[in-house]
Design an enzyme around this catalytic site. Structure first.
Site, PDB file in Angstrom:
ATOM      1  CE  LYS B  79      -3.907   1.998   2.628  1.00 57.87           C
ATOM      2  NZ  LYS B  79      -4.688   1.896   3.886  1.00 57.87           N
ATOM      3  CB  SER B 154      -8.022   3.675   2.964  1.00 59.43           C
ATOM      4  OG  SER B 154      -7.141   3.085   3.897  1.00 59.43           O
ATOM      5  CB  SER B 178      -8.166   0.977   5.982  1.00 57.90           C
ATOM      6  OG  SER B 178      -8.849   2.198   5.906  1.00 57.90           O
TER       7      SER B 178
END
Lengths: 475, 486
Positions: B79, B154, B178
């Protein structure tokens, strides 16, 4: 109406740990800009602070030296404001739970002792520096200082006179230097002071509206700024006006303070506990360990000097003003066992030489062993006290050992009786008129005759001996 | 041989260890896969092909000399909130466009230490703020199961790439769900570990007291392998906990006999998608059949979790994001006349609307006169929520609940309705407030073919329990469906 000033000081002390408070960068001063920096102290994304334990110990020492209670749990908090020298947009400080609280310092002004309360001592990080271009509207950011450890010492509003404020600051400087935790130098910024001051009618309780003074870079300026502010506020109040709560800057060149920002423009720092740092837990054992590492503090040392060395309190005061002077004195006394003599020579001769050069005793070219050796030469009559002072100056200038100076320059006293006797005899022969005057009762001439013997030996004759022999020869 | 990119990490490990395939071959297969399908998924912000091939060659050399770690030669995605030395790390924000960290996150050091292969950096909601990955400043990511839909957020890129087989496994971060919510929406397994289990050093902070890095993988075993590699004390993170990391893989195959699983009443709310409820109830029955004892529990302060979270998280975010001022790195606006204007222009143009919204809310909550009513009060409620879990875990070993109230919604559906968007985290937020570990594991599929995940939570540092239960569920339910063709 008479007014009384109510003053509280916020003092920032830069701690001289080797590395910064939350990263391993060096705290050394004077390096090229941005060379003592790393992702942590320049606030790059994703980095985290890790507390330097030494900082906590240094702060604990100051807390113990100022009679504070050390909190078993204290906490770091973030103080937010935007400025280019503050890379994270917040300063890591302490807020609701400071390291230490409720202490005091005794200060002496005009022979009277006053106890000034310490509200709190907390740890925080220093900001960087901006360097402004002189010709263009451009500023450069140097983050070497960012993350240098500081402690903030906040006093109670117990100070009543500018002189007290100055003495309080000197006391703090003395303590941090004794503890070896800071250089405590106001001119260089390792000791900084902001002052809160308000007035109230004499004898009244409660507080008036205060102003906060900043930008005072020496003890003298703190005192002068406070004196100015007292005059300014007094005039305002006597005129029926009101003091406005504001921050004022001291202008050293003009000797006035002027408004920097009002209450409305005061920052909202939005303090909250720093989630990146765990609470600082301090157990009794740790406090005791730190306490044991503490040096003897000035008060205790002063008392001991009076008791152990039989010094007058004044001498003890001067000698313990700095731990280095005290150490110098004690080392000297160890080698030359007449404390009062050593004290006199340090206070009168050595400190004078150092003051002339603006030097501190820890960089003195005459080590304690040399001063002790010199004092031995004076004591055993090898040189006179007057000559001793010259030898000390010479030793201070050249770094040479006193014995060597005395030898090389042939300064040792002439004490040989036979030699001195023959000189006395020659003087009596050469100055018959003066001798006659003396014998007829004009005793004043004696000094002249001694002077002649001294002149013949170019000052090296032992004056005591000359006196004796001349007296004998004349009577 | 099956397509390399369809294999789990544990299967790849066997092939690599038996020299049936090289890390170079595996990596090449993944890079080709990315080339082929990522234009439709848009999971990657940066693909580091050359570095990946180089790392793969190094991995092969290490394996040849007998130095093999569980992740040696395994291609992973990261990420873009995790700092990678020498590789752009943007947090999917204009503010950090072009920012190349001169340091690695501790996670990256650990992965490099095992000679894992990093394929690139994955898309996300800007600064990890969002539940759909639509808040990325660059482009949205699509759900591999239905390209019209969001992958969740997210860590949307991290979940979508695992489901799209454009990486063997990935790492994301979880502040309020997330990792778990996108894992649920993409039909993969994602765990948010106990706060303090994985170092946060190098994880770009959103809300420091809630953020935690965690893995996303094709199955529970892979997830356990990845978490084991990531976990451990880090002296660079004061909030990381110095506690031995157990063998998560070793605990998977223990049975569920004697295990108590609690089902919280508060997590089955009106308005919840019936298919989600059915999938969870069905999953719970499966666990019961496997020998677990199911009990009803209560987490009475659950209803305050969203409000509490939306004070604490923005408050911390407003502070953490102060450093993006245009002075030192990243974006700086042009045409300013003075310092204040440089700040305001930079921050106005550099941050997206959701980030700005949270900075404003957070700034407000910390302001003089509001701090006690908001931040302090929220901190107290947080303690109550934590206590709810402590009480619950006195009665059960594990809590089973839904991850999200609905399966993945369509792109654009909630983009302009922040409150609706915030509610998609309603079941995941309490875990972050309490700091406990929680996994999302697939437990069903909707009629429209959208994956539904079950959440399994346990007490602090009880990841082993979670993995054990998740593994049993996965084994008993079987695959929820074939990996989607893209």
């Amino acid at each position: 109406m008479d007014y009384e000033a109510v003053i509280g000081l916020e003092v920032h002390v830069q701690l001289k740990t080797r590395s910064k408070i939350f990263c391993s960068c060096s705290t050394r001063f004077g390096a090229p800009p941005n060379t003592h920096t790393c992702p942590i102290c320049i606030g790059m994304p994703g980095v985290l602070p890790v507390l330097n334990k030494k900082v906590v110990e240094y702060a604990m020492k100051m807390a113990l030296a100022t009679n504070c209670e050390i909190a078993s749990v204290s906490q770091f908090a973030r103080k937010h404001y935007f400025y280019p020298d503050l890379p994270k947009g917040y300063q890591i400080s302490q807020y609701e739970l400071p390291l230490a609280e409720n202490g005091w310092i005794d200060v002496e002004v005009d022979g009277q002792t006053r106890r000034i309360g310490i509200t709190r001592i907390h740890m925080e990080e220093d900001a960087g520096k901006l360097i402004h271009d002189e010709h263009r509207p451009l500023s450069f950011v140097d983050l070497n200082r960012t993350g240098t450890p500081l402690i903030e010492i906040v006093s109670e509003p117990d100070i009543r006179r500018p002189e007290e404020a100055s003495e309080y600051l000197k006391k703090i400087r003395q303590l941090v230097r004794y503890l070896g935790i800071s250089d405590g130098n106001m001119e260089e910024g390792s000791l900084r002071c902001d002052a809160n001051i308000s007035l109230r009618p004499l004898g009244r309780q409660g507080y008036g509206v205060k102003s906060e003074l900043k930008n005072m870079n020496s003890f003298r300026h703190v005192q002068k700024a406070l004196e100015y502010e007292i005059r300014r506020q007094t005039a305002l109040l006597l005129d029926g006006g009101q003091v406005v709560q504001e921050t004022r800057l001291w202008d050293a060149a003009k000797g006035v303070t002027h408004s920097m920002r009002g209450k409305e423009e005061a920052h909202d720092y939005r303090y909250f506990p720093d989630p990146d740092l765990v609470p600082v837990e301090i157990e009794r054992v740790w406090i005791e360990k730190v306490r044991q590492e503490m040096p003897e503090l000035p008060g205790a040392k002063r008392e001991r000097f009076v008791k152990e060395y039989g010094l007058p309190p004044y001498d003890a005061d001067v000698l313990t003003s700095s731990i280095h002077v005290a150490d110098y004195f004690e080392e000297c006394v160890r080698l030359f066992h007449r404390p009062k003599t050593v004290s006199n020579w340090i206070m009168v001769e050595l400190l004078k030489l150092l003051h002339q050069d603006n030097q501190e005793i820890d960089t003195c070219p005459v080590p304690p062993s040399s001063l002790a050796a010199l004092l031995k030469l004076v004591e055993d009559g090898t040189i006179s006290a007057k000559m001793g002072k010259k030898v000390l100056e010479e030793s201070y200038k050249t770094g040479m050992e006193p014995q060597q100076i005395v030898q090389e320059q042939g300064l040792s006293q002439l004490s040989d009786e036979a030699e001195l006797k023959s000189m006395v005899a020659r003087v009596i022969e050469d100055f018959p008129e003066e001798v006659a005057k003396y014998r007829s009762g004009k005793k004043k001439v004696f000094g002249f005759l001694v002077g002649q013997v001294m002149r013949m030996t170019r000052g090296k004759a032992n004056p005591k001996k000359v006196n004796e022999l001349l007296q004998k020869a004349l009577d | 041989m099956a397509n390399l990119v369809d294999l789990t990490i544990s299967s790849l490990r066997q092939l690599l260890d038996q020299r049936e395939v090289s890390a170079v071959e595996v990596t090449r297969a993944y890079l080709e896969r990315i080339e082929k399908v990522d234009s439709k998924i848009k999971a990657y912000l940066t693909v580091t092909g050359d570095q990946a091939m180089e790392a793969a060659r190094a991995a092969d050399e290490h394996m040849a000399s007998g130095e093999t770690a569980p992740l040696t030669g395994i291609p992973l995605g990261i990420k873009d909130v995790i700092c990678t030395k020498g590789v752009p790390t943007t947090c999917a924000s204009r503010m950090l466009e072009g920012f190349i960290p001169p340091y690695n996150a501790t996670l990256m050091e650990r992965l490099n230490g095992q000679h894992a292969v990093i394929l690139g950096k994955l898309n996300m909601d800007e600064f990890a703020m969002g539940s759909s990955t639509e808040n990325s400043a660059f482009f949205p990511t699509h759900n591999p199961w239905d390209l019209k839909r969001i992958p969740g957020g997210s860590s949307g890129g991290s979940a979508a790439s695992v489901a799209a087989r454009t990486c063997a496994g990935s790492f994301g971060s979880d502040t309020g769900g997330s990792i778990r919510q996108p894992a649920s929406h993409c039909g993969v397994v994602g765990i948010k570990p106990t706060y303090g289990r994985v170092s946060r050093f190098g994880l770009i902070a959103f809300a420091s007291s809630l953020d935690q890095i965690g893995p996303i993988a094709r199955d529970v075993t892979d997830c356990a392998i990845l978490l084991e590699a990531a976990s451990g004390y880090d002296p660079k993170d004061s909030t990381s906990v110095n506690k031995q990391v157990p063998s998560y893989i070793g605990s998977l195959k223990e049975g569920l006999k004697g295990l108590r699983i609690g089902v919280p009443e508060e997590y089955f709310i009106p308005g919840m998608d019936p298919e989600v409820e059915e999938a969870i109830r069905n999953g719970v029955s499966t666990l019961k059949e496997q020998g677990a004892e199911i009990i009803d529990i209560n987490l009475p302060h659950t209803e305050f979790a969203v409000a509490t979270y939306y004070i604490i998280a923005p408050a911390e975010a407003s502070s953490n994001l102060s450093r993006y001022d245009g002075v030192k790195y990243g974006f700086r606006a042009e045409g300013y006349r003075d310092l204040l204007e440089m700040y305001t222009r930079t921050r106005s143009a550099g941050f997206g609307p959701e980030v700005k919204r949270r900075i404003m809310v957070g700034t407000y909550c910390l302001s003089a006169g509001y701090y006690d009513a908001y931040y302090k009060k929220a901190s107290k409620v947080r303690t109550l929520i934590t206590r709810d879990f402590q009480d619950a875990f006195a009665r059960c070993d594990c809590i089973a609940a839904p991850v999200a109230p609905t399966p993945a919604f369509e792109l654009g559906e909630k983009k302009d309705d922040p409150l609706q968007m915030y509610l998609s985290d309603i079941f995941t937020i309490p875990v972050n407030l309490a700091g406990i570990p929680s996994i999302s594991v697939p437990c069903g599929i909707s009629k429209e073919g959208l994956p539904i995940g079950m959440q399994l939570m346990a007490g602090h540092f009880q990841e082993e329990t979670i993995f054990k239960v998740a593994y049993n569920l996965e084994l008993t339910l079987g695959k929820i469906g074939d990996w989607p063709e893209i």
